[in-house]
Design a protein around this motif. Structure first.
Motif, mmCIF file in Angstrom:
data_model
loop_
_atom_site.group_PDB
_atom_site.id
_atom_site.type_symbol
_atom_site.label_atom_id
_atom_site.label_comp_id
_atom_site.label_asym_id
_atom_site.label_seq_id
_atom_site.Cartn_x
_atom_site.Cartn_y
_atom_site.Cartn_z
ATOM 1 N N TYR A 215 0.840 -1.198 0.000
ATOM 2 C CA TYR A 215 0.000 0.000 0.000
ATOM 3 C C TYR A 215 0.878 1.252 0.000
ATOM 4 C CZ TYR A 215 -3.846 -3.121 1.294
ATOM 5 O OH TYR A 215 -4.784 -4.126 1.312
ATOM 6 N N THR A 216 1.944 1.221 0.793
ATOM 7 C CA THR A 216 2.888 2.338 0.833
ATOM 8 C C THR A 216 3.552 2.525 -0.519
ATOM 9 O OG1 THR A 216 3.332 2.039 3.202
ATOM 10 C CG2 THR A 216 4.996 3.203 1.920
ATOM 11 N N VAL A 217 3.938 1.410 -1.147
ATOM 12 C CA VAL A 217 4.580 1.474 -2.464
ATOM 13 C C VAL A 217 3.621 2.059 -3.496
ATOM 14 C CG1 VAL A 217 5.581 0.106 -4.335
ATOM 15 C CG2 VAL A 217 6.176 -0.407 -1.963
ATOM 16 N N THR A 218 2.349 1.657 -3.445
ATOM 17 C CA THR A 218 1.349 2.212 -4.359
ATOM 18 C C THR A 218 1.275 3.732 -4.211
ATOM 19 O OG1 THR A 218 -0.045 0.244 -4.575
ATOM 20 C CG2 THR A 218 -1.136 2.366 -4.805
ATOM 21 N N ASN A 219 1.224 4.193 -2.983
ATOM 22 C CA ASN A 219 1.166 5.642 -2.754
ATOM 23 C C ASN A 219 2.423 6.337 -3.262
ATOM 24 O OD1 ASN A 219 -1.362 5.480 -1.519
ATOM 25 N ND2 ASN A 219 -0.492 5.196 0.522
ATOM 26 N N LYS A 220 3.568 5.677 -3.116
ATOM 27 C CA LYS A 220 4.833 6.264 -3.580
ATOM 28 C C LYS A 220 4.872 6.336 -5.105
ATOM 29 C CE LYS A 220 9.048 7.721 -2.484
ATOM 30 N NZ LYS A 220 9.274 8.955 -1.686
ATOM 31 N N ILE A 221 4.370 5.309 -5.779
ATOM 32 C CA ILE A 221 4.313 5.319 -7.248
ATOM 33 C C ILE A 221 3.474 6.507 -7.718
ATOM 34 C CG2 ILE A 221 3.443 4.102 -9.283
ATOM 35 C CD1 ILE A 221 4.046 1.473 -7.799
ATOM 36 N N ILE A 222 2.333 6.698 -7.083
ATOM 37 C CA ILE A 222 1.430 7.784 -7.477
ATOM 38 C C ILE A 222 2.063 9.150 -7.205
ATOM 39 C CG2 ILE A 222 -0.786 8.892 -6.956
ATOM 40 C CD1 ILE A 222 -1.892 6.054 -6.394
ATOM 41 N N SER A 223 2.663 9.317 -6.022
ATOM 42 C CA SER A 223 3.251 10.616 -5.687
ATOM 43 C C SER A 223 4.428 10.948 -6.592
ATOM 44 C CB SER A 223 3.685 10.639 -4.216
ATOM 45 O OG SER A 223 4.725 9.712 -3.971
ATOM 46 N N GLU A 224 5.252 9.934 -6.925
ATOM 47 C CA GLU A 224 6.383 10.179 -7.825
ATOM 48 C C GLU A 224 5.896 10.474 -9.238
ATOM 49 O OE1 GLU A 224 9.703 10.460 -7.163
ATOM 50 O OE2 GLU A 224 9.020 10.418 -5.078
ATOM 51 N N LYS A 226 3.080 11.972 -10.044
ATOM 52 C CA LYS A 226 2.611 13.361 -10.025
ATOM 53 C C LYS A 226 3.780 14.331 -10.082
ATOM 54 C CE LYS A 226 -1.619 12.544 -7.308
ATOM 55 N NZ LYS A 226 -2.275 12.797 -5.995
ATOM 56 N N LYS A 227 4.831 14.025 -9.328
ATOM 57 C CA LYS A 227 5.987 14.918 -9.287
ATOM 58 C C LYS A 227 6.670 14.999 -10.637
ATOM 59 C CE LYS A 227 9.896 13.679 -7.347
ATOM 60 N NZ LYS A 227 10.895 13.299 -6.315
ATOM 61 N N TYR A 228 6.900 13.829 -11.261
ATOM 62 C CA TYR A 228 7.551 13.808 -12.569
ATOM 63 C C TYR A 228 6.736 14.570 -13.605
ATOM 64 C CZ TYR A 228 11.615 10.768 -11.973
ATOM 65 O OH TYR A 228 12.853 10.266 -11.642
ATOM 66 N N LYS A 229 5.430 14.372 -13.573
ATOM 67 C CA LYS A 229 4.568 15.010 -14.575
ATOM 68 C C LYS A 229 4.475 16.519 -14.377
ATOM 69 C CE LYS A 229 3.898 11.577 -17.083
ATOM 70 N NZ LYS A 229 4.468 11.597 -18.446
ATOM 71 N N SER A 230 4.713 16.969 -13.153
ATOM 72 C CA SER A 230 4.707 18.416 -12.908
ATOM 73 C C SER A 230 6.001 19.081 -13.358
ATOM 74 C CB SER A 230 4.483 18.687 -11.419
ATOM 75 O OG SER A 230 5.612 18.285 -10.652
ATOM 76 N N LEU A 231 7.047 18.260 -13.541
ATOM 77 C CA LEU A 231 8.359 18.805 -13.895
ATOM 78 C C LEU A 231 8.793 18.510 -15.328
ATOM 79 C CD1 LEU A 231 10.286 17.786 -10.630
ATOM 80 C CD2 LEU A 231 9.382 20.041 -11.197
#
Length: 333
Positions: A215-224, A226-231
């Motif tokens: 579950y933690t890994v899933t959240n990390k995939i999503i947050s990363e 979002k970050k990559y797509k913003s940059l």
């Protein structure tokens, strides 16, 4: 006398029953066994036998045959570049293939394309499956106990990551465990990954079975993501290796209320106890994958998600006991 002493030393190094095999962490391997012992033991994997028929002419012949393939000729010149997420789930395998075990439910199988993979390891050696998937190369042509990440990836090497990087992709690797594990911190940059996120990059992660949860890994995939797509406007390739369901198994890792329900009237108690742990962890991994898919169903970009397990695992008090008792393989005795 020197020759005899040298031979005995090599014999005691290579075949010493007291040599502690910690291949997944070479730093600890050297600390436990000493510099010379560890170095000589690793020398076993330097020599690689040349496969039969391997030569430049054979490679050109294969390439020519592929170029003649009608499917390749029909491929469009311009293709979409979807974001790609590949997840290798620790210990994930289809336990429903074992006879004599009945589970209450199944999840994503009816909603996705699925099949079976053939991997080079059983019960351990995760990075060898990982290496085959990322490179397309076969471990069959290397010494059986070798680990490519440790012995052979010592410079820039071909992989899906390096290929996609040349196609304009950003490339990210993720594994919520120690970066030195299987030498990933050295191998990943050589394989073409721009960034590697290890356990050190997870802040206060939620754990399951004393390991970072899926579950933690899933959240990390999503947050990363979002970050990559913003940059960046580049497509993103993310390769993830989970750790939650690593051996060994203990039914006390979950409460009775949390354990997945199943019936296995003909199996030994020790196997049943291990299944209580294993099946519950696998079920949670499946649920975490479902949450990941639900999120990416609602993003505007095209995203491909690939999910597979690294190897089958041991259950019960002996290596093949669960497979023998369920008739998956014949009794080794």
């Amino acid at each position: 006398f020197t020759g005899i002493s040298g031979s005995m030393y090599i014999y005691k190094t290579f075949w010493n029953p007291d040599l502690k095999e910690i291949q997944w962490d070479q730093e600890d391997y050297y600390k436990e066994n000493g510099l010379i012992n560890s170095f000589l033991a690793n020398c076993r994997y330097i020599a690689i036998e040349k496969p039969a028929g391997y030569c430049e002419e054979t490679v050109y012949q294969i390439c020519n045959e592929l170029e003649k393939d009608a499917i390749i000729k029909k491929m469009p010149q311009a293709i979409d570049q979807p974001d790609i997420i590949v997840i290798m789930s620790e210990g994930f395998w289809d336990i429903t293939n074992l006879k004599g075990i009945t589970f209450e439910e199944e999840a994503l199988k009816n909603e996705s394309l699925y099949g079976y993979t053939m991997v080079p390891v059983f019960g351990g050696g995760t990075s060898n499956t990982e290496w085959e998937v990322l490179t397309g190369f076969s471990k069959n042509y290397l010494p059986s106990e070798s680990t490519p990440y440790q012995q052979y990836i010592n410079g820039p090497s071909f992989s899906v990551a390096s290929y996609l990087k040349k196609q304009g992709y950003d490339t990210l690797a993720m594994h919520p465990h120690f970066p030195e594990n299987w030498n990933r911190n050295t191998a990943y940059p050589y394989l073409g990954f721009d960034q590697f996120l290890s356990l050190n990059d997870f802040t206060n992660p939620l754990k399951e079975r004393n390991l970072v949860s899926d579950y933690t890994v899933t959240n990390k995939i999503i947050s990363e993501y979002k970050k990559y797509k913003s940059l960046s406007n580049h497509p993103l390739f993310t390769f993830v290796v989970t750790v939650q369901n690593h051996v060994s198994y203990d039914h006390n890792n979950y409460t009775t209320q949390d354990q997945i329900k199943f019936s296995a009237p003909f199996l030994s108690e020790d196997i049943i106890n291990d299944i209580k742990d294993f099946a519950t962890g696998i079920h949670h991994s499946d649920d975490a994958l479902g949450k990941l898919i639900d999120y990416f169903k609602n993003v505007n970009n095209k995203v491909i998600i690939v999910f597979f397990g690294d190897h089958m695992t041991t259950l019960g008090d002996s290596t093949f006991k669960v497979f023998e008792e369920t008739g998956y393989i014949s009794n080794s005795s």
